[in-house]
Design an enzyme around this catalytic site. Sequence first.
Site, PDB file in Angstrom:
ATOM      1  N   GLU A  69      17.912  30.135   6.619  1.00  0.00           N
ATOM      2  CA  GLU A  69      18.642  30.516   7.838  1.00  0.00           C
ATOM      3  C   GLU A  69      17.643  30.493   9.000  1.00  0.00           C
ATOM      4  OE1 GLU A  69      19.930  34.622   8.002  1.00  0.00           O
ATOM      5  OE2 GLU A  69      21.405  34.228   9.585  1.00  0.00           O
TER       6      GLU A  69
ATOM      7  N   ASP B 221      30.349  35.803   7.756  1.00  0.00           N
ATOM      8  CA  ASP B 221      29.033  36.462   7.781  1.00  0.00           C
ATOM      9  C   ASP B 221      29.113  37.922   8.263  1.00  0.00           C
ATOM     10  OD1 ASP B 221      26.293  36.637   7.361  1.00  0.00           O
ATOM     11  OD2 ASP B 221      25.720  35.219   8.919  1.00  0.00           O
TER      12      ASP B 221
HETATM   13  N1  HPA Z   1      21.061  37.029   7.437  1.00  0.00           N
HETATM   14  C1  HPA Z   1      20.199  37.876   6.914  1.00  0.00           C
HETATM   15  N2  HPA Z   1      20.512  39.139   6.675  1.00  0.00           N
HETATM   16  C2  HPA Z   1      21.716  39.583   7.005  1.00  0.00           C
HETATM   17  C3  HPA Z   1      22.645  38.747   7.548  1.00  0.00           C
HETATM   18  C4  HPA Z   1      22.315  37.400   7.749  1.00  0.00           C
HETATM   19  O1  HPA Z   1      23.106  36.571   8.189  1.00  0.00           O
HETATM   20  N3  HPA Z   1      23.770  39.497   7.763  1.00  0.00           N
HETATM   21  C5  HPA Z   1      23.513  40.745   7.335  1.00  0.00           C
HETATM   22  N4  HPA Z   1      22.263  40.794   6.860  1.00  0.00           N
HETATM   23 ZN    ZN Z   2      24.575  36.680   5.801  1.00  0.00          ZN
END
Ligand code: HPA
Ligand code: ZN
Length: 344
Positions: free
Chosen positions: A198, A278
């Site tokens: 990510e 998400d």
């Molecule tokens: N990424 C990393 N940690 C997280 C996320 C995410 O999208 N959402 C909640 N905790």
């Molecule tokens: Zn997430």
Amino acid sequence: MDVETALRQMPKAELHLHLEGAVDAATFASLAAKHSLELPPHDEVADLYQYDSLADFLLIYSLVCRSIQEEADFRRVTYECLERCANSGARYVELFFSPESHFEMGVEYPTMLAGVLGGMADIKADRGLESNLIPAINRELGPARAVEFVEMVAAHPHPQIIGVGLDFNEIGFPSEDYVDAYRAAAAHGLHRTSHAGEVGPADNVRAAIELLDCERIDHGYHVVDDPDLVARCAESQIAFTVCPTTTGYTTIWRDLSAPDHAIRQMDAAGLKLMVNSDDPGMFVCDLANEYVRLHREMGLSLSTLKEMALNGIDAAWIDDTTKVSWRREWSAEIDALFASVNGG
Ligand code: HPA
Ligand code: ZN
């Protein structure tokens, strides 16, 4: 029927949804007041829901977690979260939650479970929505704690607690560090997924697959930086749970209409993608609209979006018989919906 309505009614799975990130500003305000939680200076609580990076977001996310303390709080936020999923056409949800962030306020794990599983039962009774739960390891607490966390999860078995995830910030916390925790999860018969790529490098995606033995990857966008890994993932058809709206705030891909957006590159490379919201409360989005945005802004066709919805069944941690019948039923329903769009 217009496209938005068809995409909202389209049957879909949601596999990358954080319970606490689904808490909207009004509920956060009410829980924070209930527990006299000290908040940073603000006019409206909604003003706190503004962030420009994953790290900034996670600071507020942790505050939201601190506002959820009693069984009734967990039950409420779970119900509200899953009710919005049902309103987005979700037929099946696998829900992450963040026990570590509630321990900070002295909440016991069984209290959390009673509330969350209670909310899941309530929405099943009211709306027929099926859901399962994935406690998520907070990678920022390090590998030793991750092993303890997995052992705690395994010590509280429940048919609806089906696997573990790994989240929070990848920077400084590479995926390879969590091999022992993931080995323990596998030994306990828990399914495995992990946030990777990510904000962290493609190596985290590779490690999640090769070392952590993950069955799917959450986000995974930086896979596009490693063509060999892309080819491997295309070949194996491992699923990626992508989240269009949150890419615009937490990643380097801020514009869904950009030709080089990671999700577009991943789709063009033949990776198996499915679509998720998400943190819908904290980013003010919803699952149906994620599909609408991919259609309107990324220009993905309805047939691609249908394929992504059905990919959600393949990627779900449910039995094969259910997968076969849902695939048949959902496919027919989606065809009928899209025919009515084309028919005007
Ligand atoms: N990424 C990393 N940690 C997280 C996320 C995410 O999208 N959402 C909640 N905790
Ligand atoms: Zn997430």
